[in-house]
Write an enzyme that holds these catalytic residues in place. Structure first.
Site, mmCIF file in Angstrom:
data_model
loop_
_atom_site.group_PDB
_atom_site.id
_atom_site.type_symbol
_atom_site.label_atom_id
_atom_site.label_comp_id
_atom_site.label_asym_id
_atom_site.label_seq_id
_atom_site.Cartn_x
_atom_site.Cartn_y
_atom_site.Cartn_z
ATOM 1 C CE1 TYR A 1 -8.738 -9.836 3.376
ATOM 2 C CE2 TYR A 1 -9.874 -9.538 5.509
ATOM 3 C CZ TYR A 1 -8.502 -9.113 4.425
ATOM 4 O OH TYR A 1 -8.255 -7.892 4.183
ATOM 5 C CE LYS B 1 -3.777 -2.545 0.293
ATOM 6 N NZ LYS B 1 -2.807 -4.365 0.589
ATOM 7 C CE1 TYR C 1 -5.757 -8.903 1.042
ATOM 8 C CE2 TYR C 1 -4.554 -8.523 3.060
ATOM 9 C CZ TYR C 1 -5.813 -7.983 2.129
ATOM 10 O OH TYR C 1 -6.855 -7.188 1.979
#
Length: 336
Positions: free
Chosen positions: A263, A49, A289
């Site tokens: 998730y 990010k 992730y």
């Protein structure tokens, strides 16, 4: 593609390394595995990010914002890094945390949640999974405005066309590095979540006519809707970057076999992948992730998805602070 004309902040000095992983390569008996260390990007504990926020925060500053508002899951790397960027720029930050797994939020939890508090988040609001997050952020923004402030909303993952430029830039960086290293990159593997990293890489490689395919390992969405979302985002990003042609639908490959029950929910493959990277290469992955993405990389290699003599580049998108919130999952008995 011409990114120099677009305002950008810089939070990382130089390029992140590309490293060969000899022990993992030997463990898999090919292909040759390389890693792009975007876990070493700037801001608090790094991660993908940071690249996106370089463009997004430049826009926020240009608009005179004094308060950044964004959203993410309970252990959101994006929220950590957006908060960190706001601190770096002398801005306030408010977070809307989505409890995607029911009852998963714990105010006293470690990992990114601890860092939210340490970095001095101005406001943290927790909402149930499935909440209209944009409406929630707009409500927070309205409150800032009524208090006399100037809010700026950053979408989840900073995965809009402006944020995805960060991974157009990364694709260009990889091409320059591979030239300097005399390294032929045959395939790239990355996480596919909110989509900015995956879409930006595809847009960047395609716009530079590299011919390098990108396979995204989904951490949440099903293959078809994820590929459709990526196609739309990549082309919006390409237009913003000044590309002269659109990215075709065939440029997107999403593998959704490694999501597991949902998730952020652990899988045995994820646990094995995290332990394999740690114990063979001394590299830390996260459960949400990169752990699942690495599970996909390992699984695909074992299935013969990549030619044995090819060079595969794994994009390490960071997230290791989340390890400390999932000790049972990452230390469980696993084979791999």
């Amino acid at each position: 593609m011409h990114l120099a004309r677009i305002p950008r902040r810089r939070y990382t000095a130089g390029s992140t390394p590309i490293e060969f992983l000899p022990h993992l390569t030997e463990h898999l008996a090919g292909p040759n595995i390389y890693i792009k260390r975007d876990d070493l990007l700037g801001l608090s504990a790094g991660g993908n990010k940071t690249r996106k926020l370089e463009f997004v925060m430049a826009d926020a500053l240009a608009q005179g914002a004094d308060t950044i508002i964004t959203t993410g899951a309970v252990q959101s790397n994006h929220c950590r890094l957006t908060l960190s960027a706001a601190v770096r720029e002398g801005l306030k930050c408010r977070l809307l945390i989505e409890e995607r797994v029911e009852d998963s939020y714990d105010r006293e939890a470690s990992g990114n949640n601890l860092l939210f508090r340490l970095l001095g988040v101005e406001q943290l609001q927790v909402v149930p999974g499935g909440t209209d997050l944009m409406a929630g952020m707009q409500k927070m923004a309205n409150q800032v405005t009524s208090d006399g402030g100037k809010p700026y909303i950053v979408p989840g993952g900073a995965s809009n066309p402006l944020g995805a430029l960060g991974y157009v830039s990364c694709a260009q960086e990889i091409l320059a590095q591979s030239f300097e290293m005399s390294l032929r990159v045959d395939h790239v593997v990355c996480a596919s979540g909110s989509g900015g990293t995956h879409a930006g890489l595809v847009a960047g490689f395609y716009g530079n006519q590299s011919g390098i395919p990108v396979t995204g390992i989904s951490v949440r969405a099903k293959k078809a809707p994820q590929e459709a979302k990526l196609h739309e985002l990549a082309n919006a990003t390409s237009r913003l970057a000044g590309a002269e042609r659109e990215v075709p639908t065939g440029a997107f490959t999403v593998i959704d076999d490694y999501v597991g029950p949902g998730y952020s929910l652990p899988t045995t493959e994820m646990t094995a992948a995290i332990q394999t990277f740690a114990r063979l290469e001394g590299i830390l992955l996260d459960p949400v992730y990169t752990g699942k993405t690495a599970a996909g990389l390992i699984g695909l290699a074992q299935q013969g998805y990549f030619p044995a003599d090819s060079n595969v580049l794994f994009i390490h998108t960071g997230g290791s602070p989340a390890l400390y919130a999932y000790p049972d999952a990452v230390l469980a008995e696993a084979q791999g």
